[in-house]
Design an enzyme around this catalytic site. Structure first.
Site, PDB file in Angstrom:
ATOM      1  CB  SER A  94      -0.955  -0.044   1.196  1.00 54.21           C
ATOM      2  OG  SER A  94      -1.965   0.914   1.073  1.00 54.21           O
ATOM      3  CG  ASP A 200      -6.774  -3.140  -2.788  1.00 55.04           C
ATOM      4  OD1 ASP A 200      -7.421  -2.665  -1.829  1.00 55.04           O
ATOM      5  OD2 ASP A 200      -5.558  -2.914  -2.957  1.00 55.04           O
ATOM      6  CG  HIS A 230      -5.393  -2.825   0.966  1.00 55.48           C
ATOM      7  ND1 HIS A 230      -4.917  -2.289  -0.222  1.00 55.48           N
ATOM      8  CD2 HIS A 230      -4.782  -2.117   1.957  1.00 55.48           C
ATOM      9  CE1 HIS A 230      -4.070  -1.303   0.041  1.00 55.48           C
ATOM     10  NE2 HIS A 230      -3.967  -1.189   1.354  1.00 55.48           N
TER      11      HIS A 230
END
Length: 257
Positions: A94, A200, A230
């Site tokens: 991320s 995601d 995610h």
């Protein structure tokens, strides 16, 4: 309640002369990367999992930090690995992936692996968070309890520590950083592996296509993961993810010898 120390502490596993800088995500902690770090250590790689400023403590502490602080943390991690490693690879989840892209655009690392790095956030409200700045200091994370997010399984819940409230100023800083890094992607010259979860709910999966097209000096390898949410590093495909990271590192090391 204070989080378990093991979940939030940085970690360092000595190995060979190829160093892996593991960088967790926005509002997360090293717990997101520890399992991957342990796997990579068993494969023989040197591993350093850092904790970004303001993370792994309280949302109030995070509210005092910005992108510039997190970038300095990542750059310090590279310097630490350079003390014993001839090759350093940035591996980020991320926002950690965004930081790895940043490091690569500066020419500070020799390879990069991103996992669900953001170019477009899935929740449109996050793009306009500056509008609520006069009225709120924190926002709650959106409810991601759909079947897609449940694919991350109980492992993610047990082994991960993250904030449920997000500092508005931190989110504003992240949005600015996304735009800044996006403008610099063309400067990346090192080998690149881009991973994206198709389920995601935090980062729009179109992000990986944007990154791939903006990186023009090398041809990135792109892998899509069909079963994970995610937090790819703790999802149901986590073991396969670790094997693909190891494969990338082996090829990179071979080509640099």
């Amino acid at each position: 309640m204070e989080p378990q120390r093991r979940l939030v502490e940085p970690f360092n596993f000595p190995g060979n002369r190829v160093g892996c800088l593991l960088i967790h995500g926005f509002s997360g902690s090293p717990s997101e990367m520890r399992l991957l770090g342990e796997r990579l250590s068993k494969f023989g790689w040197t591993v350093l999992g850092i904790r970004l400023s303001g993370h792994g403590t309280t949302p109030e502490q995070m509210a005092k930090s910005r992108w510039e602080d997190w970038a300095k943390d990542a750059e310090a991690g590279v310097k630490e690995l350079r003390k014993s490693c001839h090759t350093v690879v940035g591996i980020g989840l991320s926002m950690g992936g965004l930081l790895a892209l940043h490091l690569a655009s500066l020419g500070l690392i020799d390879g990069i692996i991103t996992m669900n790095a953001p170019m477009v956030l899935a929740d449109r409200r996050t793009r306009y968070v500056q509008l609520i700045r006069p009225f709120a200091t924190f926002v709650n994370k959106p409810d991601l309890s759909s079947s897609a997010n449940k694919s991350e399984g109980t492992t993610a819940k047990v082994e991960r520590f993250g904030y449920e409230r997000i500092p508005v100023d931190g989110l504003i800083s992240l949005n600015r950083a996304i735009r800044k890094v996006r403008r610099k992607l063309y400067e990346i010259k090192c080998p690149v592996l881009l991973m994206q979860s198709t389920k995601d709910l935090t980062v729009n999966p179109v992000s990986v296509q944007i990154i791939m097209k903006k990186i023009q000096q090398v041809k990135p390898v792109v892998l899509h993961w069909e079963k994970s949410g995610h937090i790819l590093t703790l999802g149901p495909e986590r073991e396969e993810v670790a094997l693909k990271v190891d494969e990338f590192l082996r090829e990179l090391n071979h080509n640099r010898m």
